[in-house]
Scaffold this motif. Sequence first.
Motif, PDB file in Angstrom:
ATOM      1  N   ALA A  57      68.327  -8.855  27.500  1.00 55.04           N
ATOM      2  CA  ALA A  57      68.348  -9.674  26.279  1.00 55.04           C
ATOM      3  C   ALA A  57      68.239 -11.161  26.609  1.00 55.04           C
ATOM      4  CB  ALA A  57      69.622  -9.394  25.481  1.00 55.04           C
ATOM      5  N   ASP A  58      68.879 -11.601  27.682  1.00 55.47           N
ATOM      6  CA  ASP A  58      68.825 -13.022  28.035  1.00 55.47           C
ATOM      7  C   ASP A  58      67.400 -13.463  28.335  1.00 55.47           C
ATOM      8  OD1 ASP A  58      71.546 -13.310  27.721  1.00 55.47           O
ATOM      9  OD2 ASP A  58      71.995 -12.926  29.840  1.00 55.47           O
ATOM     10  N   ALA A  59      66.628 -12.585  28.985  1.00 59.54           N
ATOM     11  CA  ALA A  59      65.255 -12.925  29.337  1.00 59.54           C
ATOM     12  C   ALA A  59      64.320 -12.873  28.135  1.00 59.54           C
ATOM     13  CB  ALA A  59      64.743 -11.964  30.419  1.00 59.54           C
ATOM     14  N   LEU A  60      64.689 -12.123  27.100  1.00 60.04           N
ATOM     15  CA  LEU A  60      63.766 -11.878  25.986  1.00 60.04           C
ATOM     16  C   LEU A  60      64.130 -12.601  24.696  1.00 60.04           C
ATOM     17  CD1 LEU A  60      63.260  -8.047  26.512  1.00 60.04           C
ATOM     18  CD2 LEU A  60      61.566  -9.837  26.910  1.00 60.04           C
ATOM     19  N   ARG A  61      65.336 -13.165  24.621  1.00 66.60           N
ATOM     20  CA  ARG A  61      65.801 -13.699  23.337  1.00 66.60           C
ATOM     21  C   ARG A  61      64.922 -14.826  22.816  1.00 66.60           C
ATOM     22  NH1 ARG A  61      71.128 -13.293  24.340  1.00 66.60           N
ATOM     23  NH2 ARG A  61      71.277 -11.239  23.397  1.00 66.60           N
ATOM     24  N   THR A  62      64.304 -15.592  23.689  1.00 61.93           N
ATOM     25  CA  THR A  62      63.418 -16.673  23.249  1.00 61.93           C
ATOM     26  C   THR A  62      61.955 -16.372  23.575  1.00 61.93           C
ATOM     27  OG1 THR A  62      63.751 -17.871  25.339  1.00 61.93           O
ATOM     28  CG2 THR A  62      65.242 -18.389  23.512  1.00 61.93           C
ATOM     29  N   ALA A  63      61.649 -15.142  23.934  1.00 60.46           N
ATOM     30  CA  ALA A  63      60.286 -14.766  24.318  1.00 60.46           C
ATOM     31  C   ALA A  63      59.397 -14.643  23.085  1.00 60.46           C
ATOM     32  CB  ALA A  63      60.310 -13.448  25.087  1.00 60.46           C
ATOM     33  N   PRO A  64      58.089 -14.817  23.245  1.00 62.36           N
ATOM     34  CA  PRO A  64      57.154 -14.664  22.130  1.00 62.36           C
ATOM     35  C   PRO A  64      56.902 -13.186  21.837  1.00 62.36           C
ATOM     36  CG  PRO A  64      55.947 -15.206  24.126  1.00 62.36           C
ATOM     37  CD  PRO A  64      57.402 -15.250  24.492  1.00 62.36           C
ATOM     38  N   LEU A  65      57.759 -12.608  21.024  1.00 56.87           N
ATOM     39  CA  LEU A  65      57.612 -11.180  20.735  1.00 56.87           C
ATOM     40  C   LEU A  65      57.960 -10.883  19.290  1.00 56.87           C
ATOM     41  CD1 LEU A  65      60.529  -9.387  20.532  1.00 56.87           C
ATOM     42  CD2 LEU A  65      60.653 -10.120  22.908  1.00 56.87           C
TER      43      LEU A  65
END
Length: 274
Positions: free
Chosen positions: A206-214
Amino acid sequence: MDTGILDVPGAQLYFEVRGSGPAFLTILGGGGDAAMAAPLAGALADRYTVITYDRRGATRSPLTGPPREQRIEEHADDALRLLCEVGAEPALVFGTHSGALIALDLQARHPERVRRLVAHEPPSFALLPDEAHWFSLAREAVALCRQEGVGPAMRKFGEETGVTAPPEPDPNLPAWVKDMLTRMSANMEMSLLYEMLPFSRYVPDADALRTAPLALASGVQTRSMLMHRCTLAMGKHLGVEPVELPGDYVGYLRSPAEFATELHALLSARPGQP
């Protein structure tokens, strides 16, 4: 359309490339393969260079050793190697069902290679409050597959989840469809026996993806069903509000033109949009 074979550690990957424009990788789950993504790829080929492939262990992407329990990370590494082979950097990605979990892992560990991701109905049972029930059902389906085959196992699994086995090929169907359905049955056995349990336990970073463009999405026709619940749970885990795409869990196959239009809109969204 161009086709190719890519050697990766432990397997050979069959892939197809069609169209022109920004690179767009599709990652299907379960028994799906490149042919199952072909109608969607055809609908998007005027906008993107669409890369479709058979995941490792599928009939056209054989393992080079005996079957064993599969890992999401290994499949994500396959996707990364495929993007490097085709020369796509960074790529738009659409992953559905277990393919969505693979795509999330790819984005979490290699964000520089993913321009934007649409993750469709990622089946992470571990995020559900009643996860024990679903893992129990998955274990029953795996045991039934070993004892009686894919059909009875998928009927058992589908009774509660709404995810059904591929139908028997109708003699009147086009040859490519009959071939696809035949492969799907074989691929589904691999998926049930070696992917279902380890994949459904996977929880992305979650930490790696929370601000990801998805974007997270589920089918409008799967509301209140298991895969819709999984999508909502994933959204809560990642802090992302899910959206809906046309159709059910295989809307991209049943209504490819309509699905492609909505998917293109998600892939084209500006940062901060869903």
